[in-house]
Design a protein around this motif. Structure first.
Motif, mmCIF file in Angstrom:
data_model
loop_
_atom_site.group_PDB
_atom_site.id
_atom_site.type_symbol
_atom_site.label_atom_id
_atom_site.label_comp_id
_atom_site.label_asym_id
_atom_site.label_seq_id
_atom_site.Cartn_x
_atom_site.Cartn_y
_atom_site.Cartn_z
ATOM 1 N N ARG A 180 0.847 -1.264 0.082
ATOM 2 C CA ARG A 180 0.072 0.038 0.105
ATOM 3 C C ARG A 180 0.903 1.377 -0.022
ATOM 4 O O ARG A 180 1.967 1.347 0.618
ATOM 5 C CB ARG A 180 -1.040 0.017 1.087
ATOM 6 N N ALA A 181 0.369 2.310 -0.674
ATOM 7 C CA ALA A 181 1.023 3.399 -1.118
ATOM 8 C C ALA A 181 0.048 4.540 -1.115
ATOM 9 O O ALA A 181 -1.036 4.264 -1.699
ATOM 10 C CB ALA A 181 2.111 3.422 -2.037
ATOM 11 N N PRO A 182 0.298 5.993 -0.986
ATOM 12 C CA PRO A 182 -0.686 6.887 -1.180
ATOM 13 C C PRO A 182 -1.166 6.809 -2.747
ATOM 14 O O PRO A 182 -0.319 6.876 -3.717
ATOM 15 C CB PRO A 182 0.172 8.166 -0.741
ATOM 16 N N PRO A 183 -2.456 7.129 -3.002
ATOM 17 C CA PRO A 183 -2.933 7.103 -4.177
ATOM 18 C C PRO A 183 -2.608 8.635 -4.726
ATOM 19 O O PRO A 183 -2.331 9.597 -4.103
ATOM 20 C CB PRO A 183 -4.570 7.136 -4.084
ATOM 21 N N VAL A 184 -2.761 8.849 -6.026
ATOM 22 C CA VAL A 184 -2.340 9.771 -6.645
ATOM 23 C C VAL A 184 -2.964 9.891 -8.163
ATOM 24 O O VAL A 184 -2.968 8.768 -8.878
ATOM 25 C CB VAL A 184 -0.945 10.071 -6.884
ATOM 26 N N THR A 185 -3.315 11.055 -8.602
ATOM 27 C CA THR A 185 -4.040 11.297 -9.970
ATOM 28 C C THR A 185 -3.479 12.412 -10.808
ATOM 29 O O THR A 185 -3.164 13.387 -10.257
ATOM 30 C CB THR A 185 -5.390 11.455 -9.501
ATOM 31 N N LEU A 186 -3.072 12.293 -12.114
ATOM 32 C CA LEU A 186 -2.415 13.130 -13.010
ATOM 33 C C LEU A 186 -3.253 13.256 -14.362
ATOM 34 O O LEU A 186 -3.730 12.138 -14.789
ATOM 35 C CB LEU A 186 -1.061 12.717 -13.206
ATOM 36 N N GLY A 267 16.022 10.994 -2.564
ATOM 37 C CA GLY A 267 15.902 12.367 -1.772
ATOM 38 C C GLY A 267 16.098 11.978 -0.279
ATOM 39 O O GLY A 267 15.963 10.766 0.092
ATOM 40 N N PRO A 268 16.597 13.023 0.448
ATOM 41 C CA PRO A 268 16.864 12.880 1.995
ATOM 42 C C PRO A 268 15.777 12.761 2.631
ATOM 43 O O PRO A 268 15.860 12.264 3.882
ATOM 44 C CB PRO A 268 17.673 14.044 2.353
ATOM 45 N N GLU A 269 14.253 13.235 2.083
ATOM 46 C CA GLU A 269 13.196 13.396 3.110
ATOM 47 C C GLU A 269 12.796 11.856 3.430
ATOM 48 O O GLU A 269 11.955 11.683 4.692
ATOM 49 C CB GLU A 269 12.100 13.850 2.337
ATOM 50 N N GLY A 270 12.999 10.650 2.824
ATOM 51 C CA GLY A 270 12.529 9.425 3.015
ATOM 52 C C GLY A 270 10.747 9.438 3.268
ATOM 53 O O GLY A 270 10.405 8.818 3.972
ATOM 54 N N VAL A 271 10.089 9.888 2.224
ATOM 55 C CA VAL A 271 8.606 10.011 2.184
ATOM 56 C C VAL A 271 8.507 9.509 0.790
ATOM 57 O O VAL A 271 9.241 9.566 -0.215
ATOM 58 C CB VAL A 271 7.959 11.310 2.237
ATOM 59 N N PRO A 272 7.340 8.964 0.378
ATOM 60 C CA PRO A 272 6.666 8.702 -0.435
ATOM 61 C C PRO A 272 6.657 9.832 -1.799
ATOM 62 O O PRO A 272 6.682 10.887 -1.455
ATOM 63 C CB PRO A 272 5.257 7.919 -0.730
ATOM 64 N N LEU A 273 6.878 9.190 -3.305
ATOM 65 C CA LEU A 273 6.800 10.230 -4.002
ATOM 66 C C LEU A 273 5.664 11.384 -4.086
ATOM 67 O O LEU A 273 5.803 12.369 -4.504
ATOM 68 C CB LEU A 273 6.909 9.723 -5.544
ATOM 69 N N SER A 274 4.516 10.817 -4.037
ATOM 70 C CA SER A 274 3.267 11.607 -3.816
ATOM 71 C C SER A 274 3.536 12.990 -2.929
ATOM 72 O O SER A 274 2.516 13.713 -2.735
ATOM 73 C CB SER A 274 1.810 11.081 -3.623
#
Length: 400
Positions: A180-186, A267-274
């Motif tokens: 599971r990962a955050p949903p995203v729409t483009l 990157g250094p933040e350690g968060v998902p791309l969204s």
């Protein structure tokens, strides 16, 4: 059938190496341009390590419904010239038509997730449509693009289709399979005009605008040019674009790194791309795909296959990915190298690489193979475990 020994090697201090006997049976039925079936999957039989209670067959390869999709390596119904065509199987370097949302995407970058993707194409009058799913057995990445042939709409069917087109694309990631990962729409709107048409050569200009629906201030624009050249021995595509990105939107969002970045972006933040910050700025993107053969060979394999893409951002980041494969000594030896580098010039840059060698013995049916490279294993949102793999073995087939 291929049989080899496989070792999965974690980075120092991150667990013990695991060893497997790798058996990969394959069945291919060639029905010509309109029909093709390729069935088979790698089965990893444990030889050593793995911890207490480890199964004989590597559990991570078959622990979800999506993993059973890997049994279908390729299913083709219809051809490029058919009104409707379908492809089911692994997606490797897949791009959705104009490719400003989905570009060079692979649905198997995650080593523990082996889905079967699919894309469907259809033509109806002046409309051409392509729809895709990254996982036909799970709620994951889905999208479509509809292209309108403007010349066909205004002046009836032209001699050459697709010279002037408007296209609308939209892609949504449900984030509910393969971890599971955050949903995203483009979404993205594109216009293309073919300005040069000669035998074996075309050149076009393009422009587009896109954004993230429901997220104000997240948008991007692009202008560029491209060319395609086809001869009996050469097939080449070139593309150059200037891009603008604002509010976290970027072109090629669903790219070669996406199946890892959706858990943890480079990157250094350690968060998902969204959720990862992406500075406002501009970029220059270039891509080339070349297939060359010294003779007029009708097969998919070429003496040289090169695919390379790079993007340089005005705020100091550089991304590059590519693959090159060569065939030597009467096609008896094939060497392939691929690599991916994301976020170069910034803290937390990501690197992946792999190489493969195949040597076909005299007679052509028996071959030796060796592979090796680096891996990243997602372990929940925000965590990627680095590792490596190496494999050597033998294969046999009755057709090339």
């Amino acid at each position: 059938m291929e049989a080899s020994g496989l070792a999965l090697l974690p980075r120092e201090g991150m667990g013990a190496a695991e060893g497997f006997a790798l058996v990969e049976p394959t069945l291919i039925l060639d029905g010509g341009e309109e029909l093709g079936v390729n069935l088979g999957a790698p089965v990893r039989l444990r030889l050593w390590r793995g911890g207490e209670g480890a199964a004989l067959v590597r559990r991570e390869d078959w622990d979800s419904l999506s993993d059973w999709g890997q049994l279908v390596r390729g299913l083709k119904l219809g051809s490029d010239n058919a009104p409707v065509a379908l492809w089911v199987g692994g997606l490797e370097s897949y791009s959705l038509l104009s490719a400003h949302l989905v570009r060079r995407y692979s649905n198997r970058t995650n080593p523990d997730y082996h889905p079967a993707g699919a894309f469907l194409t259809g033509t109806l009058g002046p409309l051409y449509t392509e729809a895709f799913a990254s996982d036909v057995l799970g709620a994951r990445l889905m999208g479509a693009e509809v292209a309108l042939d403007v010349q066909h709409l205004l002046f009836s069917r032209p001699r050459q289709r697709g010279r002037y087109t408007l296209a609308l694309s939209a892609v949504h990631d449900w984030g509910m399979a393969g971890g599971r990962a955050p949903p995203v729409t483009l979404a993205h709107l594109d216009g293309t005009a073919v300005v040069v048409v000669r035998p074996g050569f075309e050149a076009h200009l393009l422009a587009g605008w896109g954004g993230r629906p429901g997220q104000g201030g997240a948008w991007g624009a692009v202008v560029g040019a491209g060319a395609d050249a086809v001869t009996p021995t050469l097939d080449m595509t070139l593309r150059l674009e200037v891009r603008a990105q604002r509010g976290g939107f970027r072109q090629g969002y669903f790219g070669p790194d996406y199946e890892l970045a959706r858990f943890r972006a480079a990157g250094p933040e350690g968060v998902p791309l969204s959720e990862a910050p992406f500075p406002d700025g501009f970029s220059l993107y270039g891509e080339t795909v070349v297939g060359w053969d010294s003779v007029r060979y009708g097969g998919l394999q070429k003496h040289l296959q090169l695919s390379l893409a790079a993007e340089a951002f005005t705020w100091g980041r550089f991304d590059v990915d590519g693959r090159v494969a060569v065939q030597l000594f009467g096609r008896s030896l094939e060497v392939a190298v691929k690599g991916l580098a994301v976020g170069l010039g910034q803290p937390g840059a990501r690197y992946l690489g792999a190489a493969e060698v195949r040597w076909r013995f005299p007679g052509g049916r028996l071959y030796a193979l060796g592979t090796g490279g680096t891996l990243l294993f997602p372990e929940g949102v925000g965590a990627l475990r680095p590792g490596a793999f190496a494999s050597v073995g033998l294969g046999v087939d009755n057709a090339r």
